[in-house]
Design an enzyme around this catalytic site. Structure first.
Site, mmCIF file in Angstrom:
data_model
loop_
_atom_site.group_PDB
_atom_site.id
_atom_site.type_symbol
_atom_site.label_atom_id
_atom_site.label_comp_id
_atom_site.label_asym_id
_atom_site.label_seq_id
_atom_site.Cartn_x
_atom_site.Cartn_y
_atom_site.Cartn_z
ATOM 1 N N HIS A 134 15.902 12.312 -21.835
ATOM 2 C CA HIS A 134 15.996 12.133 -23.290
ATOM 3 C C HIS A 134 14.709 12.736 -23.845
ATOM 4 O O HIS A 134 13.699 12.055 -23.999
ATOM 5 C CB HIS A 134 16.155 10.656 -23.654
ATOM 6 C CG HIS A 134 17.507 10.117 -23.313
ATOM 7 N ND1 HIS A 134 18.473 9.851 -24.262
ATOM 8 C CD2 HIS A 134 18.075 9.821 -22.131
ATOM 9 C CE1 HIS A 134 19.562 9.409 -23.667
ATOM 10 N NE2 HIS A 134 19.345 9.377 -22.371
ATOM 11 N N GLU B 5 28.092 14.840 -24.828
ATOM 12 C CA GLU B 5 28.649 13.875 -23.890
ATOM 13 C C GLU B 5 29.549 12.820 -24.551
ATOM 14 O O GLU B 5 29.221 11.634 -24.564
ATOM 15 C CB GLU B 5 27.533 13.182 -23.123
ATOM 16 C CG GLU B 5 26.402 12.626 -24.004
ATOM 17 C CD GLU B 5 25.316 11.944 -23.181
ATOM 18 O OE1 GLU B 5 25.660 11.078 -22.348
ATOM 19 O OE2 GLU B 5 24.136 12.275 -23.391
ATOM 20 N N ASP C 158 27.220 10.251 -13.391
ATOM 21 C CA ASP C 158 26.230 10.810 -14.311
ATOM 22 C C ASP C 158 24.986 11.072 -13.480
ATOM 23 O O ASP C 158 24.265 10.144 -13.107
ATOM 24 C CB ASP C 158 25.956 9.811 -15.439
ATOM 25 C CG ASP C 158 25.097 10.401 -16.551
ATOM 26 O OD1 ASP C 158 24.353 11.349 -16.293
ATOM 27 O OD2 ASP C 158 25.168 9.875 -17.684
ATOM 28 N N ARG D 297 33.566 9.761 -19.300
ATOM 29 C CA ARG D 297 32.538 10.518 -20.009
ATOM 30 C C ARG D 297 32.463 11.888 -19.356
ATOM 31 O O ARG D 297 32.537 12.008 -18.125
ATOM 32 C CB ARG D 297 31.177 9.818 -19.951
ATOM 33 C CG ARG D 297 30.074 10.593 -20.650
ATOM 34 C CD ARG D 297 28.809 9.767 -20.887
ATOM 35 N NE ARG D 297 28.088 9.394 -19.681
ATOM 36 C CZ ARG D 297 28.084 8.183 -19.154
ATOM 37 N NH1 ARG D 297 28.786 7.194 -19.711
ATOM 38 N NH2 ARG D 297 27.403 7.909 -18.053
ATOM 39 N N HIS E 80 24.845 2.228 -18.321
ATOM 40 C CA HIS E 80 23.715 2.546 -17.451
ATOM 41 C C HIS E 80 23.850 1.827 -16.110
ATOM 42 O O HIS E 80 22.878 1.304 -15.569
ATOM 43 C CB HIS E 80 22.392 2.192 -18.136
ATOM 44 C CG HIS E 80 22.079 3.072 -19.297
ATOM 45 N ND1 HIS E 80 21.162 2.739 -20.282
ATOM 46 C CD2 HIS E 80 22.563 4.289 -19.657
ATOM 47 C CE1 HIS E 80 21.101 3.710 -21.183
ATOM 48 N NE2 HIS E 80 21.939 4.664 -20.821
ATOM 49 N N HIS F 69 28.328 5.290 -27.691
ATOM 50 C CA HIS F 69 26.980 5.855 -27.647
ATOM 51 C C HIS F 69 26.955 7.137 -28.468
ATOM 52 O O HIS F 69 27.958 7.541 -29.064
ATOM 53 C CB HIS F 69 26.553 6.124 -26.197
ATOM 54 C CG HIS F 69 27.515 6.978 -25.420
ATOM 55 N ND1 HIS F 69 27.678 8.326 -25.636
ATOM 56 C CD2 HIS F 69 28.386 6.654 -24.418
ATOM 57 C CE1 HIS F 69 28.581 8.809 -24.808
ATOM 58 N NE2 HIS F 69 29.040 7.818 -24.058
ATOM 59 N N HIS G 112 21.777 14.402 -26.919
ATOM 60 C CA HIS G 112 20.338 14.246 -27.123
ATOM 61 C C HIS G 112 19.639 15.503 -26.632
ATOM 62 O O HIS G 112 20.194 16.314 -25.889
ATOM 63 C CB HIS G 112 19.817 13.009 -26.373
ATOM 64 C CG HIS G 112 20.167 12.983 -24.907
ATOM 65 N ND1 HIS G 112 19.494 13.731 -23.965
ATOM 66 C CD2 HIS G 112 21.140 12.318 -24.224
ATOM 67 C CE1 HIS G 112 20.017 13.513 -22.772
ATOM 68 N NE2 HIS G 112 21.026 12.668 -22.895
ATOM 69 N N ASP H 238 21.340 17.005 -16.835
ATOM 70 C CA ASP H 238 21.954 15.709 -17.161
ATOM 71 C C ASP H 238 23.457 15.938 -17.322
ATOM 72 O O ASP H 238 23.923 16.294 -18.404
ATOM 73 C CB ASP H 238 21.330 15.151 -18.437
ATOM 74 C CG ASP H 238 21.845 13.771 -18.804
ATOM 75 O OD1 ASP H 238 22.622 13.186 -18.021
ATOM 76 O OD2 ASP H 238 21.466 13.264 -19.884
ATOM 77 N N GLU I 88 29.985 15.399 -19.664
ATOM 78 C CA GLU I 88 28.711 15.800 -20.273
ATOM 79 C C GLU I 88 28.266 17.155 -19.755
ATOM 80 O O GLU I 88 28.163 17.374 -18.556
ATOM 81 C CB GLU I 88 27.654 14.743 -19.953
ATOM 82 C CG GLU I 88 26.262 15.036 -20.472
ATOM 83 C CD GLU I 88 25.278 13.953 -20.095
ATOM 84 O OE1 GLU I 88 24.219 13.862 -20.746
ATOM 85 O OE2 GLU I 88 25.560 13.191 -19.140
ATOM 86 N N TYR J 100 35.605 4.327 -23.525
ATOM 87 C CA TYR J 100 35.384 3.213 -22.605
ATOM 88 C C TYR J 100 36.280 2.043 -23.003
ATOM 89 O O TYR J 100 36.173 1.525 -24.116
ATOM 90 C CB TYR J 100 33.912 2.791 -22.632
ATOM 91 C CG TYR J 100 32.969 3.960 -22.437
ATOM 92 C CD1 TYR J 100 32.595 4.370 -21.165
ATOM 93 C CD2 TYR J 100 32.478 4.670 -23.534
ATOM 94 C CE1 TYR J 100 31.751 5.464 -20.985
ATOM 95 C CE2 TYR J 100 31.640 5.764 -23.369
ATOM 96 C CZ TYR J 100 31.282 6.152 -22.087
ATOM 97 O OH TYR J 100 30.452 7.228 -21.910
ATOM 98 N N ASP K 253 0.810 -1.225 0.000
ATOM 99 C CA ASP K 253 0.000 0.000 0.000
ATOM 100 C C ASP K 253 0.842 1.273 0.000
ATOM 101 O O ASP K 253 0.403 2.320 0.463
ATOM 102 C CB ASP K 253 -0.953 0.005 1.195
ATOM 103 C CG ASP K 253 -0.214 -0.010 2.533
ATOM 104 O OD1 ASP K 253 1.008 -0.248 2.516
ATOM 105 O OD2 ASP K 253 -0.865 0.208 3.570
#
Length: 455
Positions: A371, A397, A270, A419, A253, A360, A364, A281, A421, A401, A49
């Site tokens: 996104h 970004e 990130d 990375r 991710h 990647h 975006h 972001d 960004e 890797y 609940d």
């Protein structure tokens, strides 16, 4: 071009005028004798609940600013072009408000949200067929299958009354692309809100660097980030934060955030705050112990230079496709110089060999969704050809890797994931970088972390 910090008083929500303007802009695109339907989100059960923190449907939020569940916005345009907005929302309920919290109710919905009429949710099924009757065109989101099924139920009710003079709409149109085009170009107030979300997020990334130590867990750094968000009025992250130490950075991710931070490894974060529904972001990568190794420094500087090259090229008329050509060539040359890619440079660029390590996209759209919605004008060979326009906001970004298990490169490079960004708005003269208050140069990062670790 601008990289200055906040130069106006920060805002924490959009003014009512923005939502009325959003609705007016959409209704201007609707033909006469049409109706558009926008459902709000429902609460989602987390366990028994208890519910997840409520997140409003972003198209509905864009058009109303109304943040209660199970609502419905109806936009009507009659045969003469007169427009009307109707909001269905949950009824005032004294018992519910004791247990769960206050509701706006129908009177204040009209007063505070500038809609023409408001009814309780329980009246939707009895009133919607009447609103649909006689309209020539119905706009609703085709991707929401449950709601689409409900629309067809209402239409069936209308068609069942044809003998009594009812007229069923003949044209059904997906409204999502129309709203996406509006959402893609931000107003001045939306830009100010996103600038503030970035400022808060930048403070959080600074705090992460300041609190980072060998032996801490990734989730402890995540907690510091969330603390800084909330401390400045952004109660929720825009997405699940990625706090990835060492080889975890090579999982794009990664959100487990449960491993120990180790000496001589990098930490990739990130994370971005959500403010009044709008997302930041941001990604930063830095050494856990405060000092880059020689190899980490080489990869990091390459990624940083690629990011700056792309951002400095942004202006009206530019596109992700053109930025990708610049950035991919630059990264390819850099990886050749480091001995990670081997071969003829022209062939390596033509064969897109850089994508083995930059796996990647370059960026975006950004807005109410991380996104964000908006057509990229993708060509048959998957190039994003849409020309940038003033008011668009995007991420840039680049990343490199190199997983621990990549035996094709020298051991010294393995386990490095970087990375960086930033969030960028397109202006009439070029761009504005919203992400300006968290360190990103090697010198600035090492200086900040050295100050803290000395303290």
């Amino acid at each position: 071009m601008s990289t200055s910090p906040l130069n106006k008083a920060p805002i924490s929500q959009l003014p009512l005028s923005d939502f009325t303007e959003h609705r007016a802009a959409l209704m201007a695109k609707m033909p006469n004798s049409s109706i558009a339907l926008f459902p709000g989100a429902s609460e989602l059960t987390r366990s028994n609940d208890t519910e997840y923190a409520f997140c409003q449907n972003k198209n509905f939020l864009y058009l109303t600013g109304f943040n209660e569940p199970d609502a419905l916005l109806v936009l009507l345009k009659d045969e003469q072009g007169k427009a009307e907005s109707i909001l269905f929302s949950l009824a005032k309920d004294a018992l519910h408000e004791i247990w769960q919290g206050r509701r706006i109710g129908q009177i204040k919905a009209v007063q505070d949200y500038s809609v023409d009429k408001s009814f309780v949710v329980a009246e939707i099924d009895s009133l919607l067929p009447d609103y649909l009757d006689g309209k020539s065109q119905v706009f609703f989101g085709f991707s929401n299958h449950d709601f689409a099924a409900q629309v067809f139920t209402w239409l069936k009710q209308v068609s069942g009354s044809i003998r009594q003079g009812a007229k069923t709409p003949q044209h059904l149109t997906d409204v999502d692309p129309m709203v996406a085009e509006l959402r893609l170009i931000k107003t001045d107030n939306e830009l100010a809100l996103m600038r503030q979300a970035n400022h808060i997020s930048g403070l959080a990334h600074q705090r992460a660097m300041q609190k980072c130590h060998v032996g801490k867990f990734e989730y402890q750094i995540e907690a510091e980030i969330l603390h800084e968000f909330a401390r400045h009025g952004a109660r929720h992250p825009a997405y699940a934060s990625i706090v990835a130490g060492g080889d975890n950075a090579n999982i794009l991710h990664y959100t487990a955030n449960n491993e120990v931070l180790k000496n001589n490894e990098l930490l990739l974060i990130d994370a971005g705050a959500e403010l009044a529904g709008y997302a930041a972001d941001i990604t930063r990568t830095f050494p856990v112990n405060g000092k880059f190794t020689t190899e980490q420094k080489a990869i990091y500087q390459l990624v940083l230079d690629a990011k700056n090259l792309a951002i400095n090229s942004i202006k009206p008329g530019m596109s992700f496709a053109k930025l990708n050509v610049l950035t991919n060539a630059f990264l390819t040359q850099g990886l050749v110089d480091l001995g990670i890619l081997v071969g003829d440079l022209t062939e390596l660029i033509s064969d897109k060999k850089v994508k083995e390590y930059f796996i990647h996209g370059l960026g975006h759209w950004l807005g109410l969704d991380v996104h964000d919605v908006g057509d990229y004008h993708i060509s048959t060979d998957r190039e994003q050809l849409r020309a940038f326009e003033v008011g668009m906001v995007m991420t840039i970004e680049p990343g490199i890797y190199i997983p621990l298990n990549d035996l094709s490169v020298a051991e010294k490079w393995r386990g490095i994931g970087v990375r960086i960004e930033d969030n960028i708005a397109v202006t009439a003269t070029g761009f504005e970088n919203f992400t300006v208050n968290s360190p990103q140069t090697i010198e600035d990062i090492e200086d900040l972390m050295a100050e803290i670790q000395k303290a």
